[in-house]
Design an enzyme around this catalytic site. Structure first.
Site: not given
Length: 405
Positions: A173-175
């Protein structure tokens, strides 16, 4: 720097921490932008203290930090101090982009939000990355990768049905949020260069939750259009069979026999040509309904030989197949080495060791974009950057002693 430099001449102020923002600016740095990482004095990006090597964490050169920050410069600023605010504004005057991933409202409370900074530099592209976006009822909730994975629905379609939920095994999700931000920033810069919006900058609002859901188009559309709720299918492709992971004599193989001709070719390689006319498997529909039976029949033969043997046999007849590798095995693939995916830096200052880190997944004009400098020590560029802003050595020394730098 080497390779294509499509963002050469662009200056990016990176006020971000940990992963989504740093990953965004990692992409921009490799495409030629000058990225100045603005960090808190004394501690810097939290990722400097994260990673598998505790000694590097103590040196504030954690592996998690080094993974996403090669090629950037580092300046430390206390943004709660009026002098720190003014220094940031001086940097903004010369910048093209500012990226931050604070909770919504933090920059406004610091009196450094878009409304303020766009007056300092009307052409500024300001990108705010957050878990849920700058508006809406969830905007102030804390968001970490796993929280977003759960809220997006991804954890309910990962793993086997009935075995509970599973998160994707890296901070996806961060990426994805960071990649979405880099794409939006590049688009805004292109629009500004074309004179759109009278050459003014823009405010980009990136929601990690929305960024992740946007990548789920197939399964989401099956629900929105056909009313079919997505389910966990383990390693099986929910659209066709035999398509998924199968046991071999020494491990696992992924096979994607999605087309009728691929299924038939697969059967011929395995000497199971009688399955082609079996009424349980004659079409995609029947194969999906009877996939467990089909998988067992295929694995009875697949277990008689090694993965590499079957990979070669299947690909030779047009059936896509590949081994299931560990991360070290994947990194050792000649395909990865030959395309310049990894960068090496010797005796990195602050870390006092050699490191290897990933570049991007981009190739432009046949070359892998790269940077020529390793990840920076905390505040290593304070003197150079402040000198370029007109500060004298004595002024810099006072700012450092008083905790502004």
């Amino acid at each position: 720097m080497n390779g294509p430099q499509s963002l050469s001449g662009i200056t990016v102020l990176d006020l971000t921490n940990v992963l989504a923002g740093p990953f965004c600016c990692h992409q921009l740095a490799h495409l030629g932008a000058e990225v100045i990482k603005v960090e808190a004095p004394g501690r810097g990006d939290l990722a400097r203290q994260l990673g598998a090597d505790m000694e590097l964490n103590e040196k504030l050169m954690g592996i998690s930090f080094m993974a996403q920050n090669a090629g950037k410069r580092s300046v430390t600023l206390n943004l709660k101090d009026p002098r720190g605010k003014e220094i940031l504004k001086k940097l903004v005057e010369r910048a093209d982009v500012l990226v931050e991933n604070f909770r919504p409202g933090v920059m406004d409370r610091l009196e450094l939000g878009y409304d303020v900074l766009s007056k300092v530099n009307p052409g500024l592209v300001y990108c705010a990355i957050s878990g849920f976006g700058q508006t809406g009822p969830m905007k102030k909730l804390p968001a970490y990768d796993q929280i977003v994975q759960g809220l997006s629905g991804i954890m309910t379609i990962t793993g086997e049905e009935g075995s509970g939920t599973y998160r994707v095994g890296y901070p996806m999700a961060d990426t994805i949020g960071g990649m979405t931000a880099a794409f939006a920033i590049s688009s805004a810069l292109a629009g500004r260069a074309l004179g759109n919006n009278d050459g003014k900058g823009s405010f980009i609002d990136i929601s990690m939750l929305e960024s992740v859901i946007a990548t789920m188009g197939w399964v989401v559309s099956n629900y929105l259009v056909a009313g079919k709720e997505p389910t966990a299918n383990g390693n099986d492709n929910f659209t066709s069979s035999p398509s998924g992971t199968f046991r071999t004599g020494d491990g696992q193989i992924n096979i994607a026999a999605n087309k009728q001709e691929q299924f038939e070719a697969l059967c011929l390689v395995l000497d199971l040509d009688h399955l082609i006319s079996d009424i349980r498997f004659t079409s995609r529909k029947e194969r999906l309904e009877n996939r467990a039976i089909l998988k067992g029949l295929l694995e009875n033969v697949l277990r008689t030989n090694m993965t590499d043997h079957w990979v070669e046999k299947f690909n030779a007849v047009g059936v896509p197949a590949g081994a299931v590798l560990t991360v070290p095995q994947a990194l050792a693939l000649p395909q990865i080495a030959d395309r310049g995916m990894m960068a090496s830096f010797e005796n990195v200052p602050g870390a006092d060791c050699d490191i290897r880190v990933l570049r991007t997944g981009i190739k432009m004009d046949g070359k892998a974009p790269s940077v020529d400098a390793p990840p920076p020590e905390l505040g290593q560029d304070n003197n150079d950057i402040l000198t370029s802003l007109g500060f004298s050595n004595s002024e810099i020394e006072i700012l450092s002693q008083e905790g502004v730098l």
